[in-house]
Design an enzyme around this catalytic site. Structure first.
Site, mmCIF file in Angstrom:
data_model
loop_
_atom_site.group_PDB
_atom_site.id
_atom_site.type_symbol
_atom_site.label_atom_id
_atom_site.label_comp_id
_atom_site.label_asym_id
_atom_site.label_seq_id
_atom_site.Cartn_x
_atom_site.Cartn_y
_atom_site.Cartn_z
ATOM 1 N N CYS B 105 0.880 -1.167 0.000
ATOM 2 C CA CYS B 105 0.000 0.000 0.000
ATOM 3 C C CYS B 105 0.916 1.214 0.000
ATOM 4 C CB CYS B 105 -0.918 -0.004 1.223
ATOM 5 S SG CYS B 105 -1.855 1.526 1.391
ATOM 6 N N CYS B 108 -0.600 4.339 2.269
ATOM 7 C CA CYS B 108 -0.715 4.261 3.732
ATOM 8 C C CYS B 108 -0.306 2.848 4.161
ATOM 9 C CB CYS B 108 -2.100 4.670 4.246
ATOM 10 S SG CYS B 108 -3.526 3.920 3.454
ATOM 11 N N SER B 109 -1.232 2.033 4.644
ATOM 12 C CA SER B 109 -0.829 0.711 5.132
ATOM 13 C C SER B 109 -1.972 -0.277 5.026
ATOM 14 C CB SER B 109 -0.361 0.821 6.587
ATOM 15 O OG SER B 109 -1.380 1.428 7.372
ATOM 16 N N CYS B 110 -2.792 -0.160 3.982
ATOM 17 C CA CYS B 110 -3.930 -1.066 3.785
ATOM 18 C C CYS B 110 -3.442 -2.510 3.758
ATOM 19 C CB CYS B 110 -4.666 -0.714 2.493
ATOM 20 S SG CYS B 110 -5.413 0.927 2.561
#
Lengths: 219, 211, 219, 211
Positions: B105, B108-110
């Site tokens: 991702c 962000c940090s999906c």
């Protein structure tokens, strides 16, 4: 916005240096554990959505975003949301003690509520009246879109030509959702050759990325 | 001249600020301490990559399940009891001898929490997020994963609420293994795509984490 | 490389906040004055060229580059060049005192040399045998070029279509010069509409930027 | 929560490190102190925007010179005695009622030293470098410069060794002014393009810097 968070293809950020999987704890310190929980709990007050939450973390000086650790950015984000929504004041944040009563009537989730919320999640799929503009196999170009707002079209694909790989159906459109407007748009997985993205085509790799219809034009 | 970019040892300053924020929110009645503990406990102890390993091992032994998983991952995974936040819309992508999948991702940090728990620190780091899309082969090599040049690497950048889970190739020499035995070969990293599933010989030497 | 220095179009970096022209000193502190002089004096030893000097500043973690003040980045750059060229050692830099003799025979410029060097400058124009590939008015697209090396094609124009506005003649090519290879290439001023660069075309602005022939392809 | 991004008051740490570096280089015989002082003195006291103001004012009163300046700026400027480092290849770009020019260097801080001296702090700052190309109108407004919407703004990003100098529009009401008088209207900022040349009425109220 092209802030510090928009990292695809950026360079000079150092090695990945992963911890061995078998040794890595879920949290690396007590404060990480707490800010993770606080962020989710505060989110369950229903005063902001996931895109507003992401945008709160993005709206930082890029040097701060990059220098902060991951959960430091969560701290920055949740503080901003609490302040901007009037749930806490700058003074309270500074002192760590209550100096103003909560203005609005809020439903604060209990342990049981939390269990239910975590288990049900929050689907973003939406039924749309209009048919999808693109079909798998279509060539599309990602629009350039310089905006001060929140967007999920990373800089590295803007202007590039790719091919529609899948149609995911209608989904909540982040660029509107961040303004509190619930709007559905067709969502596609779009595939790009490394040649189109980076100018070299000899490494046999490709990138597939989810993009909403308003980001795309027929190529 | 250079500065340290490793944040595994954060300044105590942030610890104090988080403590103050927590006190404030509890005192203000905005957060129920029991609810807070429930959230943390859920992701620290209950949801983790063993869920994903269960899904993968079942797909390895059960062709019908695998078919459903590739067609409707959300439904197939829910049938094993895994559903909820950050797993509302799952897509399983299958590795084959000619195609290797890798998930990132960049914005962000999906990450598919329902099947993998919370992401590891490196997944959320700027170096991984920046380079996984632009030089995936070099990234895989940093994880010790060397793929032949004729294997296509397909990177999935999770920009939407779709969550991607890699279905690794079942290791050879496991033809008579049970689903339970196979689960031990399915690492978190193999389901992100930075590594392959473990081979039988690795089981002794590299103990698996608790989660 | 797309490091912290490649700033065109990036966001979240704050207001410009200029000092009034009549009040701004050339240097804001004594150390700025000295590092400016040191950088130019060290450059006159002839051990590196201007592109190597720029690349030395660029090769930093983006958070460092953005957090540092301008002359702090000069300090970082000149230290790197002095170290990498073996003119000083890490130990010497740490202690501020000489512990190893200078290895190579260097011509250290005197006051009079400096005057001459500053007044003559270092022209980069070169006679080329090959004619220019493009003419004013030609439409060109800037190649995407993911490289760990030094380049003067900023990320924000890569992949974009523009029009050749001027031919500046042959000039030293930075991407080769940084490796110590003197290579001339045709240099053009290329004009881009804001629509092509940023996706909006209603602000009546355009950008002209100098790009070398290897960066360009016929559109 | 927020941090200060203004670096006009640097930590003393860097001052000490620069001092140590200077001592080291002098002790090692790599830098001649007299040469160092000569470099600093040259750019602090001798080369500055008064050179550029001379060029511009001359172009305003002398059509032949202006013609030469637009055709071969390096030669025309050298004929006034200004040449050398960071001015080897000059290009003068002329403002007209329908076109306004603005200069930036997004990748570093390229600037025509021979005619303007060293660049101001804001020119070298990340906010100016990032936004001058993408939102030039907003940038001009931060300098108090409002242009009609029908004026085209042409930004010059100095990526090569070409150095750009803006030739501002000669203010009205200066028809009988001498070249020396006109020089006072030519600010550094007007030659970068973030402002217009001063108008006669501004001369009293806003004193000009020494350089």
């Amino acid at each position: 916005m092209q802030g510090g968070h928009d990292l695809g293809g950026k360079q000079g950020l150092g090695p990945i240096d992963p911890e061995p999987e078998s040794e890595e704890p879920v949290f690396h310190s007590e404060w990480e554990r707490r800010i993770f929980g606080i962020t989710l709990a505060a989110g369950m007050l229903g005063q902001w959505n996931i895109d507003q939450s992401r945008f709160a973390r993005e709206r930082q000086h890029p040097a701060d975003y990059l220098r902060n650790s991951y959960y430091e950015n969560w701290y920055e984000g949740v503080c901003k949301l609490l302040l901007e929504n009037g749930l806490i004041s700058e003074t309270e944040l500074l002192n760590g003690t209550v100096s103003e009563p909560v203005v609005s009537e809020l439903r604060v989730p209990s342990r049981e509520d939390v269990e239910k919320i975590l288990n049900s999640g929050g689907p973003t799929q939406m039924e749309l009246e209009s048919p999808p503009k693109f079909q798998p196999g279509d060539q599309v170009r990602v629009n350039r879109n310089y905006t001060n707002g929140h967007t999920r079209a990373p800089a590295y694909v803007q202007g590039c030509i790719g091919e529609i790989a899948m149609h995911h159906g209608g989904h909540v459109f982040p660029d509107a959702n961040v303004k509190g407007q619930l709007q559905g748009e067709h969502l596609y997985a779009v595939r790009f050759s490394s040649k189109n993205l980076w100018g070299y085509g000899n490494d046999n790799s490709e990138v597939t990325i989810d993009l909403w219809e308003p980001y795309l034009a027929k190529a | 001249m250079s500065h340290d970019h490793d944040h595994t040892e954060p300044p105590s300053d942030i610890a104090l600020r988080v403590k103050a924020l927590e006190s404030l929110l509890i005192e203000k009645g905005l957060v129920d301490p029991a609810a807070l503990d429930e959230i943390i406990d859920n992701y620290e102890h209950r949801v983790g990559p063993r869920n994903g390993a269960h899904v993968v091992a079942k797909a390895w032994v059960d062709q019908d399940f695998k078919q459903r998983l590739l067609e409707d991952a959300t439904g197939a995974v829910a049938s094993l009891g895994y559903s909820g936040r950050q797993g509302e819309h799952l897509q399983v992508v299958e590795n084959t001898p000619g195609l290797h999948n890798l998930v990132v991702c960049t914005l962000c940090s999906c990450y598919p929490w329902t099947v993998l728990g919370l992401p590891p620190a490196w997944y959320k780091s700027a170096p991984y997020r920046s380079r996984a899309v632009s030089e995936p082969r070099a990234v895989l090599e940093e994880f010790g994963t060397q793929l032949p040049q004729d294997v296509t690497i397909r990177v999935w950048d999770s920009t939407s609420e779709m969550r991607y889970l890699v279905l690794p190739i079942r290791p050879t020499g496991t033809e008579d293994w049970t689903e339970e035995q196979l689960q031990k070969l399915v690492t978190r990293n193999s389901m992100i795509g930075v590594e392959l599933a473990r081979v039988p010989g690795e089981l002794e030497s590299q103990p698996q984490g608790n989660n």
